[in-house]
Write a protein that holds these residues in place. Structure first.
Motif, PDB file in Angstrom:
ATOM      1  N   SER A 284       0.826  -1.213   0.000  1.00 19.42           N
ATOM      2  CA  SER A 284       0.000   0.000   0.000  1.00 19.42           C
ATOM      3  C   SER A 284       0.859   1.261   0.000  1.00 19.42           C
ATOM      4  N   ILE A 285       0.340   2.269  -0.711  1.00 22.28           N
ATOM      5  CA  ILE A 285       0.937   3.610  -0.722  1.00 22.28           C
ATOM      6  C   ILE A 285      -0.119   4.552  -0.165  1.00 22.28           C
ATOM      7  N   GLY A 286       0.203   5.229   0.920  1.00 24.72           N
ATOM      8  CA  GLY A 286      -0.772   6.006   1.667  1.00 24.72           C
ATOM      9  C   GLY A 286      -1.130   7.339   1.030  1.00 24.72           C
ATOM     10  N   GLU A 287      -2.098   7.998   1.627  1.00 24.04           N
ATOM     11  CA  GLU A 287      -2.613   9.268   1.139  1.00 24.04           C
ATOM     12  C   GLU A 287      -1.505  10.318   1.064  1.00 24.04           C
ATOM     13  N   GLU A 306      -1.332  -3.305  -3.736  1.00 23.72           N
ATOM     14  CA  GLU A 306      -2.778  -3.518  -3.730  1.00 23.72           C
ATOM     15  C   GLU A 306      -3.576  -2.212  -3.690  1.00 23.72           C
ATOM     16  N   SER A 307      -3.027  -1.169  -3.086  1.00 27.23           N
ATOM     17  CA  SER A 307      -3.789   0.076  -2.982  1.00 27.23           C
ATOM     18  C   SER A 307      -2.898   1.302  -3.111  1.00 27.23           C
ATOM     19  N   ILE A 308      -3.461   2.306  -3.808  1.00 28.96           N
ATOM     20  CA  ILE A 308      -2.844   3.628  -3.927  1.00 28.96           C
ATOM     21  C   ILE A 308      -3.890   4.612  -3.435  1.00 28.96           C
ATOM     22  N   GLU A 309      -3.609   5.311  -2.361  1.00 28.93           N
ATOM     23  CA  GLU A 309      -4.645   6.112  -1.718  1.00 28.93           C
ATOM     24  C   GLU A 309      -4.716   7.526  -2.315  1.00 28.93           C
ATOM     25  N   ASN A 310      -5.688   8.290  -1.828  1.00 25.30           N
ATOM     26  CA  ASN A 310      -5.965   9.630  -2.337  1.00 25.30           C
ATOM     27  C   ASN A 310      -4.712  10.502  -2.383  1.00 25.30           C
ATOM     28  N   HIS A 311      -4.569  11.248  -3.478  1.00 25.53           N
ATOM     29  CA  HIS A 311      -3.497  12.246  -3.651  1.00 25.53           C
ATOM     30  C   HIS A 311      -2.090  11.654  -3.560  1.00 25.53           C
ATOM     31  N   ALA A 312      -1.958  10.351  -3.758  1.00 23.04           N
ATOM     32  CA  ALA A 312      -0.666   9.689  -3.538  1.00 23.04           C
ATOM     33  C   ALA A 312       0.471  10.338  -4.319  1.00 23.04           C
ATOM     34  N   PHE A 313       0.220  10.705  -5.586  1.00 26.76           N
ATOM     35  CA  PHE A 313       1.258  11.313  -6.427  1.00 26.76           C
ATOM     36  C   PHE A 313       0.819  12.698  -6.916  1.00 26.76           C
ATOM     37  N   TYR A 314       0.022  13.368  -6.136  1.00 30.73           N
ATOM     38  CA  TYR A 314      -0.490  14.690  -6.497  1.00 30.73           C
ATOM     39  C   TYR A 314       0.659  15.665  -6.752  1.00 30.73           C
ATOM     40  N   CYS A 329      -6.182  -2.889  -6.591  1.00 28.03           N
ATOM     41  CA  CYS A 329      -7.644  -2.899  -6.667  1.00 28.03           C
ATOM     42  C   CYS A 329      -8.254  -1.618  -6.124  1.00 28.03           C
ATOM     43  N   GLU A 330      -7.427  -0.741  -5.585  1.00 25.34           N
ATOM     44  CA  GLU A 330      -7.927   0.531  -5.050  1.00 25.34           C
ATOM     45  C   GLU A 330      -7.020   1.663  -5.522  1.00 25.34           C
ATOM     46  N   LEU A 331      -7.608   2.585  -6.285  1.00 25.77           N
ATOM     47  CA  LEU A 331      -6.884   3.753  -6.785  1.00 25.77           C
ATOM     48  C   LEU A 331      -7.628   4.986  -6.296  1.00 25.77           C
ATOM     49  N   GLY A 332      -7.004   5.764  -5.424  1.00 30.85           N
ATOM     50  CA  GLY A 332      -7.688   6.833  -4.711  1.00 30.85           C
ATOM     51  C   GLY A 332      -7.948   8.089  -5.530  1.00 30.85           C
ATOM     52  N   GLY A 348      -4.152  -1.037 -14.469  1.00 29.11           N
ATOM     53  CA  GLY A 348      -4.279  -2.492 -14.410  1.00 29.11           C
ATOM     54  C   GLY A 348      -5.708  -2.974 -14.289  1.00 29.11           C
ATOM     55  N   ASN A 349      -5.903  -4.262 -14.555  1.00 29.18           N
ATOM     56  CA  ASN A 349      -7.234  -4.867 -14.611  1.00 29.18           C
ATOM     57  C   ASN A 349      -7.898  -5.044 -13.252  1.00 29.18           C
ATOM     58  N   GLY A 350      -7.176  -4.740 -12.183  1.00 28.79           N
ATOM     59  CA  GLY A 350      -7.787  -4.816 -10.854  1.00 28.79           C
ATOM     60  C   GLY A 350      -8.683  -3.641 -10.534  1.00 28.79           C
ATOM     61  N   ILE A 351      -8.574  -2.575 -11.306  1.00 28.55           N
ATOM     62  CA  ILE A 351      -9.346  -1.356 -11.034  1.00 28.55           C
ATOM     63  C   ILE A 351     -10.716  -1.445 -11.692  1.00 28.55           C
ATOM     64  N   LYS A 352     -11.759  -1.318 -10.888  1.00 31.80           N
ATOM     65  CA  LYS A 352     -13.134  -1.324 -11.389  1.00 31.80           C
ATOM     66  C   LYS A 352     -13.738   0.075 -11.402  1.00 31.80           C
ATOM     67  N   LYS A 353     -13.107   0.982 -10.695  1.00 26.52           N
ATOM     68  CA  LYS A 353     -13.657   2.331 -10.572  1.00 26.52           C
ATOM     69  C   LYS A 353     -12.518   3.341 -10.518  1.00 26.52           C
ATOM     70  N   ILE A 354     -12.564   4.327 -11.410  1.00 26.01           N
ATOM     71  CA  ILE A 354     -11.602   5.435 -11.349  1.00 26.01           C
ATOM     72  C   ILE A 354     -12.287   6.573 -10.607  1.00 26.01           C
ATOM     73  N   LEU A 355     -11.738   6.930  -9.472  1.00 26.99           N
ATOM     74  CA  LEU A 355     -12.374   7.899  -8.583  1.00 26.99           C
ATOM     75  C   LEU A 355     -12.182   9.338  -9.076  1.00 26.99           C
ATOM     76  N   PRO A 356     -12.915  10.287  -8.500  1.00 26.74           N
ATOM     77  CA  PRO A 356     -12.799  11.683  -8.935  1.00 26.74           C
ATOM     78  C   PRO A 356     -11.370  12.218  -8.920  1.00 26.74           C
ATOM     79  N   TYR A 357     -11.067  13.002  -9.960  1.00 27.09           N
ATOM     80  CA  TYR A 357      -9.817  13.771 -10.089  1.00 27.09           C
ATOM     81  C   TYR A 357      -8.569  12.895 -10.224  1.00 27.09           C
ATOM     82  N   THR A 358      -8.717  11.613 -10.491  1.00 30.44           N
ATOM     83  CA  THR A 358      -7.546  10.725 -10.499  1.00 30.44           C
ATOM     84  C   THR A 358      -6.447  11.219 -11.431  1.00 30.44           C
TER      85      THR A 358
END
Length: 600
Positions: A284-287, A306-314, A329-332, A348-358
């Motif tokens: 995981s990579i945090g917010e 497995e997860s990249i949280e909100n604003h990770a590479f803003y 499976c989680e892209l913030g 990647g194919n694990g992402i089912k939803k691209i969240l706002p402002y990604t």
């Protein structure tokens, strides 16, 4: 001492003498009581007899004039806050017999320049030397196992610290704010470092932590503005929150393979960071972990992630490409927002939803590979990606959010698969290069201004499932010449075709009940067929349509509206007759022209 200056005080039955310069504890006194001398004397020096074994809590606190203390060799303990805020104290020798020193014992002794801790002391207590701003030299005994919270915090003159091999733990903020601290020697057995332990140590340049360290607290090196290089041992499990926040000179970092997680804001504001080697075990990579790392150019996300949280590479402004592995499976939200040099992104194919402002404001993003199983693209997900020329639309896609592709000015064509159900407000607004859009009949909702200001749009298929032509849906689509309205539309909303200056002919289906304000305002609209079903037309609906002819059934609401507002009207019966005449004669003259000069 002269009799005129001599003061006598009792402490446990023992006589204490003071002449205003020296405080002499009477021989035979074994213990100095708690709070007994707090702020009560202006003596410059205290002399203890060899009989004193214990100095209790706060015994000499706030003794602001005290400059020197001579402690007896047999002393075994100094209590909490015993000499706290003795702001003039410059010299105190701790005897080798000393076994215990309480928390904050020398707190804010701001003139104390040097201290040597005896070998039998096993712990430096919380805040023991906190705020000792003149302290420039420290010698620690060889049995110390732990250094307490804020033990040396704010010792702004301390330049180096050598931790003995016995030290296992450093407490929270133990050396925070030691502004001149430039060198730290760590013992090979140390296990943990607390939160903020070296926060604000602006002179630290390089650090190497032993392999024995498994835990490093949040903000441990935050605001170490000159830290250029740091090595972690091979057993650290987590890069904690804010650990390197605002370390503006840190240029590279290699995570050991033991690291499983990077906490929130871990590298926030590390504006000189160029490359980061991530652990192959990272999950995981945090917010905001790498937010504002404006010069980051090299990072490879491992297949364990497995997860990249909100604003990770803003605002990683120079990051050129990113490949998100299938394991994620989680892209913030805003994960890559304002990555101004990002050109290529593979999701990647694990992402089912691209969240706002990604990927919002990734202005030169050219190529995006969306995963096959993607179901939702969130609000503003790709807004202002000016160089985005095409997108592979997955067949699983169900929802496109508000402003999802706002001002993607180089998109030219969109074709969606059956299954798409909703397009949000302003989803493709200002996509000025968009020429053709194909929407499936599965779409049941298109938000207001969804295709507004798509100035090159000349062809669009509106699905039969749409119940409304929403507010401003095609406003300022100046290349749109013809539009086929589906048979299920019941209302044409405000500004729906406003300023579509090349729109020539529209046939309103019999399902339509209302045409709202400014729906066709300032269009080039010349001909419109309105059925008897329409029961309301706003007075502004056809404002500034100067050459308009309305075709409507005689006696209908639309015919009455036309006459009331001075618009030329042709009755449907006449139009049908003219059309039949043209068909039977084989002449190619458009039958609308027959009525162009006719007035009702």
């Amino acid at each position: 001492m002269s009799n005129t200056n001599e003061n006598r005080t009792e402490n446990n039955g023992k006589i204490i003498f003071s002449d205003g310069h020296e405080l002499i504890i009477a021989f035979g006194t074994t213990e100095i009581s708690k709070d007994i001398y707090t702020g009560t004397d202006d003596a410059l020096k205290i002399i203890f007899p060899e009989t004193v074994k214990k100095i209790r809590d706060r015994s000499f606190s706030w003794y602001k004039g005290l400059q020197s203390v001579v402690l007896p060799d047999g002393l075994s303990g100094i209590g909490e806050g015993a000499f706290n805020h003795c702001s003039s104290l410059t010299e105190i020798r701790l005897p080798e017999s000393l076994q215990e020193i309480g928390d904050w014992a020398f707190y804010s002794c701001s003139s104390l320049a040097y201290i040597s801790i005896p070998d039998d002391i096993v712990r430096i207590g919380d805040e023991m030397f906190c705020g000792c701003t003149a302290l420039s030299g420290v010698s620690l005994g060889h049995k110390i196992a732990g250094i307490g919270n804020k033990a040396f915090s704010g010792c702004s003159s301390l330049t180096e610290i050598v931790l003995p091999e016995s030290v296992l733990n450093l407490g929270d903020f133990a050396f925070s704010g030691c502004e001149q601290l430039a060198f730290v020697s760590f013992p090979g057995r140390m296990q943990s470092m607390g939160n903020g332990v070296f926060k604000g140590c602006g002179r630290l340049l390089s650090l190497s932590l032993p392999d024995s360290v498994t835990n490093i607290g949040d903000s441990a090196f935050e605001d170490c503005v000159n830290l250029r290089e740091i090595r972690f041992g091979n057993n650290v499990l987590r890069v904690s929150e804010n650990i390197f926040r605002n370390c503006i000179c840190l240029s590279f970092f290699d995570l050991p393979d033991s690291v499983r997680a990077i906490g929130s804001n871990a590298f926030f504001g590390c504006c000189s960071l160029l490359t980061v080697k991530l652990s192959d075990a990272l999950s995981s990579i945090g917010e905001a972990a790498f937010a504002y790392c404006r010069n980051l150019v090299g990072i490879v996300l491992p297949p364990s992630l497995e997860s990249i949280e909100n604003h990770a590479f803003y605002l990683c402004e120079t990051l050129p490409r990113i490949h998100i592995p299938d394991s994620v499976c989680e892209l913030g939200e805003s994960a890559f927002e304002e990555c101004a040099r990002l050109e290529n992104a593979v999701i990647g194919n694990g992402i089912k939803k691209i969240l706002p402002y990604t990927f919002s404001k990734c202005m030169i993003l050219k190529n995006v590979v969306l995963p096959d199983g993607l179901k939702e693209i969130g609000d503003f997900a790709f807004d202002q990606c000016y160089d985005l020329t095409e997108i592979n639309v997955p067949s699983a896609l169900r929802t496109i959010g508000d402003c999802a592709f706002f001002s993607c000015t180089k998109l030219t064509e969109l074709r969606f698969s059956y299954g798409l159900s909703a397009i949000g407000e302003c989803a493709f607004k200002e996509c000025r290069g968009l020429t053709c859009v194909s929407l499936p009949d599965s779409v049941i909702q298109i938000g207001k201004e969804a295709f507004s200001q798509c100035s090159m749009l000349s062809e669009i298929e509106i699905p039969n499932s749409i119940p409304y032509i929403s507010e401003g849906m095609f406003e300022y689509c100046i290349s749109l010449k013809n539009i086929v309205l589906p048979g299920n539309v019941i209302r044409i909303e405000k500004n729906a075709f406003r300023k579509c200056v090349n729109l020539d002919t529209v046939t309103v289906p019999e399902s339509v009940l209302r045409i709202e304000e400014y729906a066709f305002e300032a269009c080039g609209l010349r001909n419109i067929i309105i059925p008897e079903s329409v029961a309301y037309i706003d007075e502004t609906a056809f404002e500034d349509c100067f050459d308009l002819i309305i075709c409507a059934p005689k006696g209908s609401y639309a015919a009455k509206f036309a006459r009331k507002n001075g618009i030329r009207v042709v009755y449907s019966e006449e139009m049908l007759a003219a059309a039949e005449e043209e068909r039977s004669s084989g002449r190619k003259r458009r039958f609308w022209n027959k009525f162009r000069t006719k007035t009702d």
